[in-house]
Design an enzyme around this catalytic site. Sequence first.
Site, PDB file in Angstrom:
ATOM      1  N   PRO A   1      57.014  46.681  49.051  1.00  0.00           N
ATOM      2  CA  PRO A   1      57.544  45.327  49.181  1.00  0.00           C
ATOM      3  C   PRO A   1      56.582  44.219  48.780  1.00  0.00           C
ATOM      4  CG  PRO A   1      57.180  46.323  51.338  1.00  0.00           C
ATOM      5  CD  PRO A   1      57.030  47.413  50.321  1.00  0.00           C
TER       6      PRO A   1
ATOM      7  N   ARG B   1      52.169  35.636  43.771  1.00  0.00           N
ATOM      8  CA  ARG B   1      51.888  35.882  45.198  1.00  0.00           C
ATOM      9  C   ARG B   1      50.371  35.910  45.432  1.00  0.00           C
ATOM     10  NH1 ARG B   1      52.138  41.764  48.149  1.00  0.00           N
ATOM     11  NH2 ARG B   1      51.708  41.026  50.258  1.00  0.00           N
TER      12      ARG B   1
ATOM     13  N   TYR C   1      45.515  38.944  45.021  1.00  0.00           N
ATOM     14  CA  TYR C   1      46.135  40.026  44.239  1.00  0.00           C
ATOM     15  C   TYR C   1      45.947  39.886  42.731  1.00  0.00           C
ATOM     16  CZ  TYR C   1      48.185  41.189  48.725  1.00  0.00           C
ATOM     17  OH  TYR C   1      48.355  41.521  50.039  1.00  0.00           O
TER      18      TYR C   1
ATOM     19  N   ASN D   1      51.519  52.547  46.015  1.00  0.00           N
ATOM     20  CA  ASN D   1      51.046  51.376  46.749  1.00  0.00           C
ATOM     21  C   ASN D   1      52.137  51.039  47.761  1.00  0.00           C
ATOM     22  OD1 ASN D   1      50.218  48.990  47.818  1.00  0.00           O
ATOM     23  ND2 ASN D   1      49.609  48.049  45.874  1.00  0.00           N
TER      24      ASN D   1
ATOM     25  N   ALA E   1      52.956  46.588  52.583  1.00  0.00           N
ATOM     26  CA  ALA E   1      52.891  46.438  54.050  1.00  0.00           C
ATOM     27  C   ALA E   1      53.342  47.698  54.788  1.00  0.00           C
ATOM     28  CB  ALA E   1      53.732  45.238  54.486  1.00  0.00           C
TER      29      ALA E   1
ATOM     30  N   HIS F   1      50.892  50.050  56.782  1.00  0.00           N
ATOM     31  CA  HIS F   1      50.306  49.824  58.094  1.00  0.00           C
ATOM     32  C   HIS F   1      51.182  50.253  59.262  1.00  0.00           C
ATOM     33  CE1 HIS F   1      47.547  47.766  55.527  1.00  0.00           C
ATOM     34  NE2 HIS F   1      48.445  46.874  55.164  1.00  0.00           N
TER      35      HIS F   1
ATOM     36  N   GLU G   1      47.066  57.085  47.227  1.00  0.00           N
ATOM     37  CA  GLU G   1      47.391  55.773  47.801  1.00  0.00           C
ATOM     38  C   GLU G   1      46.510  54.733  47.112  1.00  0.00           C
ATOM     39  OE1 GLU G   1      46.737  55.652  52.053  1.00  0.00           O
ATOM     40  OE2 GLU G   1      46.665  53.445  52.058  1.00  0.00           O
TER      41      GLU G   1
ATOM     42  N   HIS H   1      45.641  50.393  46.513  1.00  0.00           N
ATOM     43  CA  HIS H   1      45.811  48.994  46.912  1.00  0.00           C
ATOM     44  C   HIS H   1      45.073  48.112  45.923  1.00  0.00           C
ATOM     45  CE1 HIS H   1      47.550  50.188  50.728  1.00  0.00           C
ATOM     46  NE2 HIS H   1      46.602  51.110  50.794  1.00  0.00           N
ATOM     47  N   LEU H   2      45.675  46.984  45.616  1.00  0.00           N
ATOM     48  CA  LEU H   2      45.025  46.010  44.744  1.00  0.00           C
ATOM     49  C   LEU H   2      43.810  45.411  45.458  1.00  0.00           C
ATOM     50  CD1 LEU H   2      48.432  44.481  43.840  1.00  0.00           C
ATOM     51  CD2 LEU H   2      46.911  45.408  42.098  1.00  0.00           C
ATOM     52  N   SER H   3      44.034  44.974  46.689  1.00  0.00           N
ATOM     53  CA  SER H   3      42.951  44.403  47.490  1.00  0.00           C
ATOM     54  C   SER H   3      42.273  45.518  48.276  1.00  0.00           C
ATOM     55  CB  SER H   3      43.525  43.360  48.464  1.00  0.00           C
ATOM     56  OG  SER H   3      44.354  43.998  49.429  1.00  0.00           O
TER      57      SER H   3
ATOM     58  N   ARG I   1      40.118  42.534  55.143  1.00  0.00           N
ATOM     59  CA  ARG I   1      41.128  41.524  55.467  1.00  0.00           C
ATOM     60  C   ARG I   1      41.497  41.566  56.951  1.00  0.00           C
ATOM     61  NH1 ARG I   1      45.718  42.069  51.239  1.00  0.00           N
ATOM     62  NH2 ARG I   1      46.262  40.054  52.163  1.00  0.00           N
TER      63      ARG I   1
HETATM   64  C1  DQA Z   1      48.408  45.813  49.467  1.00  0.00           C
HETATM   65  C2  DQA Z   1      47.698  45.526  50.794  1.00  0.00           C
HETATM   66  C3  DQA Z   1      48.699  45.436  51.934  1.00  0.00           C
HETATM   67  O1  DQA Z   1      48.022  45.122  53.145  1.00  0.00           O
HETATM   68  C4  DQA Z   1      49.709  44.332  51.680  1.00  0.00           C
HETATM   69  O2  DQA Z   1      50.682  44.329  52.686  1.00  0.00           O
HETATM   70  C5  DQA Z   1      50.322  44.408  50.326  1.00  0.00           C
HETATM   71  C6  DQA Z   1      49.510  44.809  49.186  1.00  0.00           C
HETATM   72  C7  DQA Z   1      47.439  45.774  48.264  1.00  0.00           C
HETATM   73  O3  DQA Z   1      47.823  46.256  47.209  1.00  0.00           O
HETATM   74  O4  DQA Z   1      46.328  45.242  48.366  1.00  0.00           O
HETATM   75  O5  DQA Z   1      51.481  44.045  50.138  1.00  0.00           O
HETATM   76  O6  DQA Z   1      48.963  47.124  49.538  1.00  0.00           O
END
Ligand code: DQA
Length: 144
Positions: A10, A18, A23, A74, A77, A80, A101, A103-105, A110
Amino acid sequence: MSLVLVLSGPNLGRLGSREPDIYGSVDYAGLVELVSAKANALGQTAEVRQTDSEAELIGWLHEAVDREADVVLNPAAFTHYSYAVRDAAVQVTKSGKKLIEVHLSNPHTREEFRHKSVISGVATGVIAGFGVDSYLLALSQLAE
Ligand code: DQA
């Protein structure tokens, strides 16, 4: 050719607009282009998809099992809190395919609620914090 489903959860369709400070400025169409080009270069067939729906994402993980595809995921949210996505993801790794798995960040730098992933425990590996390159690194690893 090996098949890889590259799945994003999502709000990732909103990339580019965004929170670009977190990101990055590449939009989702740009991500699809970069991922597709990398997969081509590695000799992989990649299907790149994004959904805001937990049910749809779970269906795609079932599809990966049925089609014997590796997965770059990815979960956004859902990372979590979604035990349902975790239960679908474990079917991929238990089938003998890989699920990375991404993640961009780097969620660990965070808010505290992002420090926990319910997916990592059933993933083959995790790559986070490299922007769009997190996806490309995952494809390279799958090609090893
Ligand atoms: C994310 C990190 C998640 O915490 C966040 O909810 C996202 C993007 C990332 O790619 O850094 O939507 O998965």
